[in-house]
Design an enzyme around this catalytic site. Structure first.
Site, PDB file in Angstrom:
ATOM      1  N   GLU A  94       0.856  -1.000  -0.414  1.00 29.71           N
ATOM      2  CA  GLU A  94      -0.243   0.211  -0.014  1.00 29.71           C
ATOM      3  C   GLU A  94       0.728   1.628  -0.238  1.00 29.71           C
ATOM      4  O   GLU A  94      -0.163   2.603  -0.293  1.00 29.71           O
ATOM      5  CB  GLU A  94      -1.205   0.280   1.114  1.00 29.71           C
ATOM      6  CG  GLU A  94      -1.977  -0.752   1.140  1.00 29.71           C
ATOM      7  CD  GLU A  94      -1.781  -2.228   1.384  1.00 29.71           C
ATOM      8  OE1 GLU A  94      -0.670  -2.748   2.211  1.00 29.71           O
ATOM      9  OE2 GLU A  94      -2.655  -3.039   1.277  1.00 29.71           O
ATOM     10  N   HIS A 120     -10.429  -6.102   8.736  1.00 27.26           N
ATOM     11  CA  HIS A 120     -11.250  -6.131   7.852  1.00 27.26           C
ATOM     12  C   HIS A 120     -12.764  -5.334   8.055  1.00 27.26           C
ATOM     13  O   HIS A 120     -13.264  -5.422   7.124  1.00 27.26           O
ATOM     14  CB  HIS A 120     -11.251  -7.048   7.704  1.00 27.26           C
ATOM     15  CG  HIS A 120      -9.972  -7.667   6.978  1.00 27.26           C
ATOM     16  ND1 HIS A 120      -9.308  -8.230   7.649  1.00 27.26           N
ATOM     17  CD2 HIS A 120      -9.466  -8.010   5.288  1.00 27.26           C
ATOM     18  CE1 HIS A 120      -8.325  -8.899   7.059  1.00 27.26           C
ATOM     19  NE2 HIS A 120      -8.513  -8.563   5.718  1.00 27.26           N
TER      20      HIS A 120
END
Lengths: 335, 346
Positions: A72, A141
């Site tokens: 990322e 998540h």
């Protein structure tokens, strides 16, 4: 042979899910601007882990729908560098919980470059990411961290609550020369609604929408809680008249629309799936206190996650993830 | 095409001139900082001039660079105007960033200089992104990231190089190993001797060159640029160099001996290159002295330019946050200014 009048064509709608509305926005913007490309983990051949980008790789190819390494900081940073040099990247960060991995490039580069350079650079980057609990995905998540990005100077943040808002806001985000975070709620992808078909359709970033008019109390909601609040309003009809507003844009925030509403109802519930303390709720409440103190008839109410992470086991998850029942309880506190 | 050719006399003289300009600019900036005329943090490039100039001479004007917190040398090497650089160090409106950036954030997008950077290791992802634009749009330009030895330990640098290597992006990563990451020796921060060895893990070419020799740096970058333009992907170059000054101005430098500095100064990149040019007849001793005094006058003029330039109006603090302004900032600005909180401009 006759052509449809312009107004008729722009009024036409189709029924789409949030997932389809987002995909349509990506497709339309890629068709109309060759500088737009999409990148992220599994967005290409896989079609996105939640199927949002399905079909785009087949239509636009691997140059414009780019599968990245699981990296990322690298690919968000590359998105910043690409935006600074004339591309218009739409970067997908698979789950919003992963945004921290790319934190440096967001905080010190994306958000600050225009300002530090005296306004001499554009930063047309869009970050798409998904938030929220409800599918047993556990703490790493399921978070809703959008407050961080709404808070951080130099970034814009939007949180659509309907398929039409999702399409219109994503198209505006892509066209914007500012960095815009587009926060999807993963429990909304199957939610459907009417969405304009006109490729020119966009929604301004910074405008809230009154989704249902009411007289007794205003529910200011985001994302999934917009739909759940509308259901509550329908249930209470005849008993309590509930106005429901989709905030749509956390920053900039449409203070005027919220203030107009509370001036009418005198009561407000703020429903947003982020943790309650120091967040979106607090900002909205503060603005109401600053602007409409003498319109308030009852304490303002906050509905959100009670400052915990999102646990795995469903009785635990159900306990902390806010829903329509929490909105209903909050309404009952003030009317 | 390279912006300055080391193959011809004029090019070599220009390379010498730019190295001398960096040294004069940074010596002056150090003095002005010590005198209290330049505020904030200042990191000087003195001793490392061959790296920036050798590299930028090999680049085309259309090529991008990203820089570091020690960025004055990269700016001058890329052709930025010392007047506007000095004005930025003084916080003036005429500076490259209208006074909003200062020493650590000078940028000139028109010159494809994508910014000095206060975050160690933040430049390489940006360069990877610039190289991605070039590849995506089918342009014939590359992006070169300058980074320090300290940055090699940063995760985002690894991610950026891996991405550039995996996608064959037209990028060059140039590590300026000046032997100290802030106040700690490089060999206490890395478990390998030559930082270019990291290139192996990306399956890209990696070289260590003498960073005190402008010719060696120029040659390595020119070759890397050709590979990048030919679609052969990035190269990692380590330039072995040394900073004569502290990490920042005012650094007490407890981590090294004065003797070490003297040892490196014996191979000073400017003196050795000037001698070489004199030996081969590119310029005379007299011409070198003339060049030095021209540059001294140029930097003195830059200081005068900066001193005379206007400070920004306090109201400009509210500008440039967004391309499409937000009502929040406009409201805060009007409230504060109505209170007189930001009212006085001097």
């Amino acid at each position: 042979m006759s052509t449809q009048p312009e107004t008729a064509s722009s009024d036409r709608t189709e029924t789409l899910t949030v997932r389809e509305a987002i995909r349509a926005a990506l497709r339309e913007e890629m068709e109309q601007d060759e500088d737009v490309f999409v990148m992220g983990e599994d967005v290409g051949k896989f079609g996105g882990v939640l199927d949002v980008t399905d079909g785009l790789f087949e239509q636009f190819g691997g140059e414009r729908v780019r599968d990245t390494p699981i990296s990322e900081a690298g690919f968000v940073g590359a998105g910043v560098g690409a935006a600074a040099t004339g591309s218009r990247p739409v970067v997908e960060v698979m789950f919003s919980d992963f945004l921290g991995v790319s934190g440096e490039q967001i905080m010190n580069q994306m958000a600050k470059m225009r300002y530090m350079f005296g306004g001499k650079i554009e930063m047309p980057v869009t970050i798409r990411t998904t938030e929220g609990g409800g599918m047993g995905a556990a703490s790493q998540h399921s978070g809703t961290p959008h407050t961080w990005f709404a808070h951080f100077p130099g970034l814009k943040a939007v949180t659509p609550g309907t398929p039409a808002a999702a399409k219109g806001l994503l198209k505006s985000a892509i066209r914007s020369n500012d960095p815009v975070f587009f926060f999807e709620n993963k429990m909304m992808y199957e939610q459907s609604g009417e969405v304009p078909t006109d490729p020119g359709y966009t929604l301004p970033i910074g405008e809230a929408s009154v989704e249902r008019e009411g007289e007794d109390v205003t529910v200011v909601a985001t994302q999934r809680l917009v739909g759940e609040s509308l259901d509550v309003a329908e249930d209470l009809a005849g008993e309590t008249s509930v106005e429901v507003i989709d905030v749509r844009s956390l920053y900039p925030l449409d203070t005027d629309t919220l203030a107009d509403s509370i001036r009418k109802t005198g009561r407000m519930v703020v429903a947003d799936e982020s943790p309650i303390s120091y967040g979106v709720h607090a900002e909205i409440v503060t603005r109401m206190v600053e602007n409409e103190f003498f319109s308030l008839d009852a304490p303002l109410q906050r509905v959100g996650v009670p400052d915990t992470h999102i646990p795995f086991s469903s009785p635990l998850e159900d306990e902390v993830v806010p829903d329509g029942d929490d909105v209903r309880d909050a309404i009952s506190q003030v009317v | 095409m390279s912006s300055i050719s080391i193959e011809d006399t004029d090019g070599r003289r220009e390379i010498l001139r730019r190295m001398l300009t960096i040294r004069e600019f940074d010596s002056t900036a150090g003095d002005l900082f010590a005198d209290g005329e330049i505020p904030g943090f200042v990191h000087l490039y003195i001793g490392e001039e061959a790296v920036a100039v050798g590299a930028c001479a090999a680049l085309d004007e259309e090529d991008y660079i990203t820089s570091t917190h020690r960025g004055h040398g990269h700016c001058i090497a890329k052709g930025l105007d010392p007047n506007r650089m000095m004005a930025e160090l003084f916080g003036r409106r005429d500076g490259y960033c209208n006074g909003k950036g200062g020493s650590m954030h000078i940028a000139d997008v028109e010159a494809n200089m994508l910014g000095a950077n206060g975050i160690v290791g933040a430049g390489p992802p940006l360069a990877t992104g610039a190289a991605l634009t070039s590849q995506f749009k089918g342009e014939d330009r590359i992006a070169l990231a300058f980074l320090g030895d300290g940055a090699v330990a940063q995760g985002q640098v690894h991610e950026a190089i891996n991405l550039a290597a995996t996608w064959d992006l037209p990028a060059v990563f140039l590590v300026e190993n000046n032997h100290f990451g802030e106040g700690t020796p490089a060999d206490e921060q890395h478990n390998i001797e030559n930082l270019s060895e990291t290139a192996e893990s990306y399956n890209i070419p990696g070289f260590t060159v003498d960073g005190m020799d402008v010719t060696a740096v120029n040659e390595a970058v020119a070759e890397a640029r050709e590979r990048a333009r030919n679609g052969e992907g990035p190269t990692l170059i380590e330039a072995d160099t040394y900073r004569y000054r502290g990490h920042f101005e005012g650094d007490p430098e407890p981590y090294r001996d004065e003797e070490d500095v003297k040892h490196w100064q014996e191979r000073d990149p400017i003196d050795t290159f000037a001698e070489r040019l004199i030996d081969r007849g590119d310029l005379t001793e007299a011409e070198l002295e003339e060049m030095r005094s021209e540059i001294a006058a140029e930097i003195e003029a830059a200081v005068e330019y900066a001193r005379d330039a206007d400070l920004p109006d306090p109201s400009e603090a509210y500008d440039d946050m967004f391309g499409e302004p937000v009502p929040e900032i406009e409201e805060f600005a009007s409230r504060l200014r109505a209170d007189g909180a930001g009212g006085d401009s001097r």
